[in-house]
Design a protein around this motif. Structure first.
Motif, PDB file in Angstrom:
ATOM      1  N   PHE A 268       0.811  -1.223   0.000  1.00  0.00           N
ATOM      2  CA  PHE A 268       0.000   0.000   0.000  1.00  0.00           C
ATOM      3  C   PHE A 268       0.842   1.270   0.000  1.00  0.00           C
ATOM      4  O   PHE A 268       1.902   1.340   0.625  1.00  0.00           O
ATOM      5  CB  PHE A 268      -0.907   0.032   1.234  1.00  0.00           C
ATOM      6  CG  PHE A 268      -1.899  -1.093   1.298  1.00  0.00           C
ATOM      7  CD1 PHE A 268      -2.385  -1.683   0.143  1.00  0.00           C
ATOM      8  CD2 PHE A 268      -2.362  -1.550   2.523  1.00  0.00           C
ATOM      9  CE1 PHE A 268      -3.310  -2.715   0.198  1.00  0.00           C
ATOM     10  CE2 PHE A 268      -3.286  -2.587   2.595  1.00  0.00           C
ATOM     11  CZ  PHE A 268      -3.758  -3.172   1.435  1.00  0.00           C
ATOM     12  N   HIS A 269       0.304   2.282  -0.702  1.00  0.00           N
ATOM     13  CA  HIS A 269       0.820   3.642  -0.627  1.00  0.00           C
ATOM     14  C   HIS A 269      -0.345   4.539  -0.205  1.00  0.00           C
ATOM     15  O   HIS A 269      -1.437   4.449  -0.771  1.00  0.00           O
ATOM     16  CB  HIS A 269       1.387   4.089  -1.975  1.00  0.00           C
ATOM     17  CG  HIS A 269       2.632   3.354  -2.353  1.00  0.00           C
ATOM     18  ND1 HIS A 269       3.894   3.828  -2.065  1.00  0.00           N
ATOM     19  CD2 HIS A 269       2.806   2.165  -2.983  1.00  0.00           C
ATOM     20  CE1 HIS A 269       4.790   2.967  -2.502  1.00  0.00           C
ATOM     21  NE2 HIS A 269       4.162   1.945  -3.070  1.00  0.00           N
ATOM     22  N   VAL A 270      -0.095   5.394   0.773  1.00  0.00           N
ATOM     23  CA  VAL A 270      -1.180   6.133   1.437  1.00  0.00           C
ATOM     24  C   VAL A 270      -1.069   7.620   1.153  1.00  0.00           C
ATOM     25  O   VAL A 270       0.025   8.188   1.123  1.00  0.00           O
ATOM     26  CB  VAL A 270      -1.129   5.877   2.965  1.00  0.00           C
ATOM     27  CG1 VAL A 270      -2.139   6.745   3.701  1.00  0.00           C
ATOM     28  CG2 VAL A 270      -1.392   4.403   3.255  1.00  0.00           C
ATOM     29  N   ARG A 271      -2.235   8.250   0.942  1.00  0.00           N
ATOM     30  CA  ARG A 271      -2.335   9.705   0.828  1.00  0.00           C
ATOM     31  C   ARG A 271      -2.976  10.248   2.096  1.00  0.00           C
ATOM     32  O   ARG A 271      -3.878   9.627   2.660  1.00  0.00           O
ATOM     33  CB  ARG A 271      -3.192  10.085  -0.382  1.00  0.00           C
ATOM     34  CG  ARG A 271      -2.637   9.632  -1.711  1.00  0.00           C
ATOM     35  CD  ARG A 271      -3.558   9.962  -2.851  1.00  0.00           C
ATOM     36  NE  ARG A 271      -4.860   9.300  -2.719  1.00  0.00           N
ATOM     37  CZ  ARG A 271      -5.628   8.965  -3.745  1.00  0.00           C
ATOM     38  NH1 ARG A 271      -5.238   9.239  -4.975  1.00  0.00           N
ATOM     39  NH2 ARG A 271      -6.786   8.370  -3.544  1.00  0.00           N
ATOM     40  N   VAL A 272      -2.543  11.432   2.501  1.00  0.00           N
ATOM     41  CA  VAL A 272      -3.064  12.048   3.730  1.00  0.00           C
ATOM     42  C   VAL A 272      -3.432  13.498   3.459  1.00  0.00           C
ATOM     43  O   VAL A 272      -2.659  14.230   2.830  1.00  0.00           O
ATOM     44  CB  VAL A 272      -2.026  11.981   4.875  1.00  0.00           C
ATOM     45  CG1 VAL A 272      -2.508  12.792   6.078  1.00  0.00           C
ATOM     46  CG2 VAL A 272      -1.766  10.542   5.286  1.00  0.00           C
ATOM     47  N   GLY A 273      -4.600  13.902   3.934  1.00  0.00           N
ATOM     48  CA  GLY A 273      -5.022  15.295   3.880  1.00  0.00           C
ATOM     49  C   GLY A 273      -5.430  15.772   5.265  1.00  0.00           C
ATOM     50  O   GLY A 273      -6.084  15.034   6.005  1.00  0.00           O
ATOM     51  N   ILE A 274      -5.033  16.994   5.638  1.00  0.00           N
ATOM     52  CA  ILE A 274      -5.322  17.533   6.973  1.00  0.00           C
ATOM     53  C   ILE A 274      -5.856  18.953   6.833  1.00  0.00           C
ATOM     54  O   ILE A 274      -5.301  19.776   6.104  1.00  0.00           O
ATOM     55  CB  ILE A 274      -4.056  17.546   7.854  1.00  0.00           C
ATOM     56  CG1 ILE A 274      -3.526  16.114   8.040  1.00  0.00           C
ATOM     57  CG2 ILE A 274      -4.346  18.175   9.211  1.00  0.00           C
ATOM     58  CD1 ILE A 274      -2.209  16.048   8.798  1.00  0.00           C
TER      59      ILE A 274
END
Length: 402
Positions: A268-274
């Motif tokens: 898996f490769h993960v994207r993050v938004g905050i």
């Protein structure tokens, strides 16, 4: 504390008089497994051996150590403190009874012993203990469906379980796995289950370490927020959230290596938004079924940021970046136009995310009497030396006024 036998509960009888031990063993043997001890040290040795009884009948007046001291030692040990203790004594004054209850004994039976009373008290307290264990087990199971902060506030009575919400400024975290649907099509269900559960478990551990409130898992996505039911303040909540995101992405790099070594070709490769902003947080739903969650346009904005982020990266809204820029290095990205958001979204991508010693953006101090912005990577060697001299002079001025 678990029942000692699936058929009969175990009762430990402690008394220094042989006739009393014989009498109580005879009364109890049909319904219970009975163990006896003729002094306090022997009783403690039996319990310490791992043979945990379901209830202890404990005489008070005994040589060497009395029943009070035996009870005190039992209650001081986490492994034995939940064993119900009923004191047996010829003392009938209120002071003696009060002392027994102060040591957390569950009952007090005076001698001479009445067989019906003894049997009724033992039966009732073992039944109550079993019921308490069932509730504790159920409580532990339910806690896995709630964020620890929410679970704690409910069970401590600081939060009401009713449909209500409050408006607060929160920092919201969204993450998902890039191309999860496509990846899952080429994997066996057992492998996908293993990877997904490993991923959720590792990310949850990190979230709890940073004090996050885990909202929910939506397919492969994770929704987390900071600022309720516990808050460190708006800025520190934002900092904790970004620190958590960095820790997660660094952990993902390690997990990909582990998964690759186990033969998984598409880890898996993960994207993050905050994003940081005002939201409604609380219980939403019906009287029969409710969910403790967060809603509002700022939540949607965090989701839009994540969807437009880079794999293995963290993208921040302008609002979040403004709160954390003194600690984290980020570069502004092209503004986003997202569905459901009327304005252009200014956003910033963290830099040096996967560097062990990732440098912060520098220093940005702003309060009455002092304003200092420092971006050391922009200083030439000559400017660095001059900056050191100027800062030392400034320190001398500050110290002279201290």
């Amino acid at each position: 504390m678990m029942l000692s036998s699936p058929d009969k509960p175990t009762v430990l009888v402690v008394d220094d008089t042989a006739d009393n031990l014989t009498l109580m063993a005879a009364l109890l043997k049909d319904a219970y497994r009975v163990k006896v001890a003729n002094h306090g040290e022997k009783a403690l040795a039996i319990v310490a051996s791992g043979s945990i009884p379901d209830l202890i009948l404990l005489d008070i007046m005994m040589p060497e150590i009395d029943g009070y001291e035996v009870c005190r030692r039992l209650k001081a040990n986490p492994a034995t403190r939940d064993i119900p203790v009923i004191f047996l004594t010829a003392k009938s004054d209120e002071a003696a009874e009060a002392q027994g209850f102060s040591l957390h004994a569950v009952d007090y039976i005076t001698k001479p012993i009445s067989p019906p009373i003894l049997l009724a008290r033992v039966r009732n307290h073992i039944a109550l203990s079993v019921h308490t264990q069932m509730l504790q087990s159920l409580s532990v199971k339910l806690s896995r469906y709630l964020s620890p902060q929410v679970y704690k506030s409910i069970f401590e009575g600081t939060q009401d379980v009713s449909i209500q919400a409050v408006r607060k400024k929160l920092t919201i975290f969204f993450s998902d796995i890039k191309d999860f649907t496509k990846t899952s099509e080429h994997m066996q269900p057992e492998d996908m289950t293993y990877l997904l559960n490993s991923y959720f478990s590792e990310m949850s551990k990190i979230a709890l370490e940073f004090g996050a409130t885990i909202d929910k898992f939506i397919g492969d996505a994770i929704v987390i927020f900071f600022g309720d039911p516990q808050s460190l303040g708006v800025q520190d909540d934002a900092l904790q959230c970004v620190r958590m995101a960095v820790a997660m992405q660094r952990r993902m790099a390690h997990l990909r290596s582990v998964w690759h070594d186990k033969g998984y070709r598409q880890p898996f490769h993960v994207r993050v938004g905050i994003n940081t902003g005002y939201c409604h947080v609380g219980n939403f739903g019906s009287e029969e079924r409710m969910d403790y969650t967060v809603i509002g346009s700022e939540v949607n904005l965090a989701a839009r940021l994540e969807q437009n982020g880079e794999p293995d990266g963290v993208i921040l809204s302008y609002e979040t970046h403004a709160l954390v820029k003194h600690e984290f290095d980020a570069e502004e990205c092209a503004p986003l136009l997202a569905k459901g958001v009327s304005r252009e979204i200014r956003c910033f991508a963290l830099r040096n995310l996967h560097t062990a010693d990732a440098p912060a953006a520098g220093v940005d101090l702003r309060y009455p009497g002092l304003r200092l912005t420092l971006e050391p990577e922009k200083l030439s060697p000559e400017a660095r030396l001059q900056a050191i001299e100027d800062l030392q002079s400034a320190l001398q001025v500050i110290r002279s006024q201290a």
